[in-house]
Design an enzyme around this catalytic site. Structure first.
Site, PDB file in Angstrom:
ATOM      1  N   ASP A  48       6.732  23.879 -20.800  1.00 32.08           N
ATOM      2  CA  ASP A  48       6.393  23.718 -19.545  1.00 32.08           C
ATOM      3  C   ASP A  48       6.349  25.018 -18.794  1.00 32.08           C
ATOM      4  OD1 ASP A  48       7.212  20.301 -18.556  1.00 32.08           O
ATOM      5  OD2 ASP A  48       5.209  21.060 -18.980  1.00 32.08           O
TER       6      ASP A  48
ATOM      7  N   TYR B 277      -3.197  24.872 -27.774  1.00 37.47           N
ATOM      8  CA  TYR B 277      -4.104  24.468 -26.933  1.00 37.47           C
ATOM      9  C   TYR B 277      -4.474  25.351 -26.019  1.00 37.47           C
ATOM     10  CZ  TYR B 277      -6.204  22.641 -22.840  1.00 37.47           C
ATOM     11  OH  TYR B 277      -6.980  22.707 -21.489  1.00 37.47           O
TER      12      TYR B 277
ATOM     13  N   SER C 101      -8.897  26.638 -18.569  1.00 40.23           N
ATOM     14  CA  SER C 101      -7.694  26.012 -17.954  1.00 40.23           C
ATOM     15  C   SER C 101      -6.693  27.102 -17.293  1.00 40.23           C
ATOM     16  CB  SER C 101      -7.132  25.386 -19.163  1.00 40.23           C
ATOM     17  OG  SER C 101      -5.804  24.856 -18.417  1.00 40.23           O
TER      18      SER C 101
ATOM     19  N   ASN D 293     -18.936  13.088 -29.718  1.00 37.59           N
ATOM     20  CA  ASN D 293     -18.695  12.425 -30.942  1.00 37.59           C
ATOM     21  C   ASN D 293     -17.842  11.294 -30.619  1.00 37.59           C
ATOM     22  OD1 ASN D 293     -16.417  13.692 -30.831  1.00 37.59           O
ATOM     23  ND2 ASN D 293     -16.486  14.352 -32.785  1.00 37.59           N
TER      24      ASN D 293
ATOM     25  N   ASP E 208     -20.927  15.583 -33.852  1.00 37.22           N
ATOM     26  CA  ASP E 208     -19.688  16.303 -33.988  1.00 37.22           C
ATOM     27  C   ASP E 208     -20.246  17.908 -33.869  1.00 37.22           C
ATOM     28  OD1 ASP E 208     -17.075  16.977 -36.393  1.00 37.22           O
ATOM     29  OD2 ASP E 208     -17.582  17.937 -34.622  1.00 37.22           O
TER      30      ASP E 208
ATOM     31  N   PHE F 276      -7.092  24.122 -12.675  1.00 42.15           N
ATOM     32  CA  PHE F 276      -5.627  23.743 -12.713  1.00 42.15           C
ATOM     33  C   PHE F 276      -5.311  22.210 -13.168  1.00 42.15           C
ATOM     34  CE2 PHE F 276      -3.880  27.810 -11.309  1.00 42.15           C
ATOM     35  CZ  PHE F 276      -4.936  28.460 -11.251  1.00 42.15           C
ATOM     36  N   ASN F 277      -4.610  21.504 -12.329  1.00 43.41           N
ATOM     37  CA  ASN F 277      -4.520  20.163 -12.719  1.00 43.41           C
ATOM     38  C   ASN F 277      -5.303  19.023 -12.352  1.00 43.41           C
ATOM     39  OD1 ASN F 277      -2.200  21.861 -13.629  1.00 43.41           O
ATOM     40  ND2 ASN F 277      -1.241  19.885 -14.420  1.00 43.41           N
TER      41      ASN F 277
ATOM     42  N   VAL G  15      10.969  12.453 -15.520  1.00 45.46           N
ATOM     43  CA  VAL G  15      10.713  13.792 -14.735  1.00 45.46           C
ATOM     44  C   VAL G  15      11.364  14.702 -15.694  1.00 45.46           C
ATOM     45  CG1 VAL G  15      11.112  15.069 -12.780  1.00 45.46           C
ATOM     46  CG2 VAL G  15      10.600  12.884 -12.415  1.00 45.46           C
TER      47      VAL G  15
ATOM     48  N   SER H 196     -13.077   9.627 -26.762  1.00 44.89           N
ATOM     49  CA  SER H 196     -13.857   9.098 -25.554  1.00 44.89           C
ATOM     50  C   SER H 196     -14.645   7.905 -25.895  1.00 44.89           C
ATOM     51  CB  SER H 196     -14.846  10.109 -24.923  1.00 44.89           C
ATOM     52  OG  SER H 196     -15.877  10.381 -25.866  1.00 44.89           O
TER      53      SER H 196
ATOM     54  N   ILE I  10     -13.360  14.745 -17.266  1.00 45.82           N
ATOM     55  CA  ILE I  10     -14.140  15.829 -16.175  1.00 45.82           C
ATOM     56  C   ILE I  10     -15.865  16.051 -16.746  1.00 45.82           C
ATOM     57  CG2 ILE I  10     -14.040  18.150 -15.526  1.00 45.82           C
ATOM     58  CD1 ILE I  10     -11.319  18.248 -16.599  1.00 45.82           C
TER      59      ILE I  10
ATOM     60  N   LYS J 110      -8.139  28.246 -25.443  1.00 37.60           N
ATOM     61  CA  LYS J 110      -8.893  28.483 -24.210  1.00 37.60           C
ATOM     62  C   LYS J 110      -8.890  29.993 -24.131  1.00 37.60           C
ATOM     63  CE  LYS J 110      -9.841  24.523 -22.982  1.00 37.60           C
ATOM     64  NZ  LYS J 110     -11.288  24.066 -22.901  1.00 37.60           N
TER      65      LYS J 110
HETATM   66  C1  WQD Z   1       2.592  18.360 -15.122  1.00 35.86           C
HETATM   67  C2  WQD Z   1       4.143  18.553 -14.677  1.00 35.86           C
HETATM   68  C3  WQD Z   1       5.327  18.092 -16.622  1.00 35.86           C
HETATM   69  C4  WQD Z   1       4.617  13.679 -17.475  1.00 35.86           C
HETATM   70  C5  WQD Z   1      -1.570  20.413 -19.115  1.00 35.86           C
HETATM   71  C6  WQD Z   1      -2.502  21.296 -19.603  1.00 35.86           C
HETATM   72  C7  WQD Z   1      -3.534  21.777 -18.803  1.00 35.86           C
HETATM   73  C8  WQD Z   1      -4.080  20.458 -18.554  1.00 35.86           C
HETATM   74  C9  WQD Z   1      -3.180  19.330 -17.948  1.00 35.86           C
HETATM   75  C10 WQD Z   1      -5.956  19.935 -19.914  1.00 35.86           C
HETATM   76  C11 WQD Z   1       4.863  19.252 -15.834  1.00 35.86           C
HETATM   77  C12 WQD Z   1       5.711  16.896 -15.534  1.00 35.86           C
HETATM   78  C13 WQD Z   1       4.362  15.347 -16.855  1.00 35.86           C
HETATM   79  C14 WQD Z   1       5.556  12.895 -17.347  1.00 35.86           C
HETATM   80  C15 WQD Z   1       6.489  14.798 -16.070  1.00 35.86           C
HETATM   81  N1  WQD Z   1      -4.881  20.115 -19.669  1.00 35.86           N
HETATM   82  N2  WQD Z   1       5.521  15.557 -16.367  1.00 35.86           N
HETATM   83  N3  WQD Z   1       6.755  13.570 -16.619  1.00 35.86           N
HETATM   84  O1  WQD Z   1       1.362  20.558 -18.545  1.00 35.86           O
HETATM   85  O2  WQD Z   1       0.771  21.189 -16.062  1.00 35.86           O
HETATM   86  O3  WQD Z   1      -1.157  20.860 -18.014  1.00 35.86           O
HETATM   87  O4  WQD Z   1      -2.315  19.171 -18.594  1.00 35.86           O
HETATM   88  O5  WQD Z   1      -7.059  20.423 -19.459  1.00 35.86           O
HETATM   89  O6  WQD Z   1      -4.505  22.822 -19.419  1.00 35.86           O
HETATM   90  O7  WQD Z   1      -1.583  22.549 -19.819  1.00 35.86           O
HETATM   91  O8  WQD Z   1       0.335  18.681 -16.948  1.00 35.86           O
HETATM   92  O9  WQD Z   1       0.372  16.640 -16.214  1.00 35.86           O
HETATM   93  O10 WQD Z   1       1.165  17.100 -18.454  1.00 35.86           O
HETATM   94  O11 WQD Z   1       2.511  18.166 -16.326  1.00 35.86           O
HETATM   95  O12 WQD Z   1       7.838  15.161 -15.338  1.00 35.86           O
HETATM   96  O13 WQD Z   1       5.837  11.853 -17.809  1.00 35.86           O
HETATM   97  O14 WQD Z   1       4.622  16.814 -14.744  1.00 35.86           O
HETATM   98  O15 WQD Z   1       6.878  18.376 -17.237  1.00 35.86           O
HETATM   99  O16 WQD Z   1       6.058  19.811 -14.856  1.00 35.86           O
HETATM  100  P1  WQD Z   1       0.447  20.404 -17.498  1.00 35.86           P
HETATM  101  P2  WQD Z   1       1.120  17.681 -17.303  1.00 35.86           P
END
Ligand code: WQD
Length: 351
Positions: free
Chosen positions: A299, A151, A126, A33, A59, A179-180, A218, A37, A13, A155
């Site tokens: 989750d 984690y 987040s 650091n 760091d 969000f995501n 999934v 990345s 990001i 936050k």
């Molecule tokens: C999303 C959905 C999984 C992988 C986390 C952090 C959030 C941010 C993003 C940092 C869930 C499902 C995932 C897979 C799957 N992190 N999934 N198979 O957990 O919502 O958010 O990451 O900024 O702060 O909390 O994101 O992408 O890991 O999962 O089914 O191989 O996809 O179970 O339902 P999440 P995610």
């Protein structure tokens, strides 16, 4: 020139935000650091913007090294603080590493902000701070529930540290709750470089599609959602990036309503895991190899944003839809696969 210090500027990001800041007239320096990345990602920024970005390999848990950056840059107008570890699963296995890294780095950067009178501060937060919300969509006033991981706790605590620190003094802050974040800059010069096996959904999809991993799973199809899989608010990383520029503009033009305004950064639409996979298959023309597996501990069942406040106060309008998110993520994955030299030998761990 309005100079902005971006911590974690070589991250996913962070690098997208640097592009948006530069394209909107800001001068940017990065502090990263490179533990998680690759500094070479900044070459992508130069290809897009024509600007070379200096990265201080520091760091932020080392106060003296952090302070030295401010000594060398007395003209910093604002800070965007991204630098943190963010792997949910890893935080469960190693909570103290997360509490130390994420909180000590934040405290050090805030101490420098105070000492060098940098009065504009944007904190990368987040939606994970909401935990499992009682009702959705969530607004910025939705009560926070217990976070599902260390984690997420970092936050929640991070937000409290910022809001308490700015109660007095001259720092004005904004907390941005992502969000995501998914996808990549349409130029394919920058994107996400997951380290090790991807825990997040979209890199798992694209790495399965490109053959880096044989199959993806999934995590759960027995939830009380429209198709049994979890609901999330996926938001393009470039839309997230632009919100940071608007947040800084908002602070610098003194439009902030409090010393610590909070904004949700989501599209306001929730998609299930299976719907995201279907969108990917539609734009890529690939039948994805996946299995239906058990739930993943921790989750959240369903969460998506009410983003009215960011729309109304920051004039922020997310422009990418789910298919464009999948298309840019796929283009980037193909770039990583086809351009072996992109990061080969440049100390990045590409799984
Ligand atoms: C999303 C959905 C999984 C992988 C986390 C952090 C959030 C941010 C993003 C940092 C869930 C499902 C995932 C897979 C799957 N992190 N999934 N198979 O957990 O919502 O958010 O990451 O900024 O702060 O909390 O994101 O992408 O890991 O999962 O089914 O191989 O996809 O179970 O339902 P999440 P995610």
């Amino acid at each position: 020139m309005k100079k902005i210090l971006v911590t974690g500027g070589c991250g996913y990001i962070g690098v997208h935000t640097i592009v948006d800041l530069v394209q909107n007239g800001y001068q940017v320096i990065s502090v990263d650091n490179n533990s998680r990345s690759n500094p070479f990602i900044l070459e992508g920024v130069e290809k897009i913007t024509g600007k070379k970005i200096k990265n201080y390999i520091v760091d932020l848990c080392n106060f003296d090294d952090t302070r030295a950056v401010f000594e060398e840059n007395k003209d910093i107008l604002g800070i965007i603080h991204f630098a943190a570890y963010k792997a949910v699963g890893e935080s469960v296995e190693n909570p103290l590493m997360y509490f130390e890294n994420n909180l000590v780095s934040l405290i050090n950067i805030l101490k420098c902000s105070e000492e060098f009178k940098v009065s504009h501060f944007v904190f990368s937060s987040s939606c994970t701070v909401y935990g499992n919300p009682d009702s959705i969509p969530v607004t910025e006033n939705t009560p926070l529930k217990p976070a599902e991981s260390p984690y997420g706790i970092t936050k929640q605590i991070g937000e409290q540290i910022v809001s308490e620190t700015v109660k007095q003094g001259n720092i004005k802050a904004i907390l941005l709750r992502y969000f995501n974040p998914v996808g990549a800059h349409p130029s394919t010069h920058i994107g996400e470089i997951p380290i090790g096996n991807p825990a997040n959904l979209v890199p798992a999809i694209t790495q399965t599609a490109v053959g880096k991993i044989p199959v993806m799973q999934v995590h759960g199809t027995d939830y009380s959602t429209r198709d049994g899989s979890c609901v999330r608010d996926y938001i393009h990383v470039s839309d997230i990036a632009h919100a940071h520029t608007l947040a800084l503009d908002y602070l610098i033009s003194k439009k902030n309503k409090t010393n610590c305004d909070i904004f949700n950064l989501g599209t306001g639409n929730g998609y299930t895991v299976l719907e995201v996979i279907a969108a990917f298959e539609k734009v890529s023309g690939i039948k994805l190899n996946y299995t239906l597996g058990p739930r993943r501990p921790g989750d959240v069942i369903a969460i998506y944003a009410n983003n009215d406040k960011a729309k109304n106060e920051l004039n922020w309008i997310p422009v990418y839809d789910i298919e464009q998110m999948m298309a840019t993520a796929w283009k980037w994955e193909l770039k990583l696969k086809n351009d072996e030299n992109l990061f080969s030998g440049k100390n990045i761990i590409l799984n």
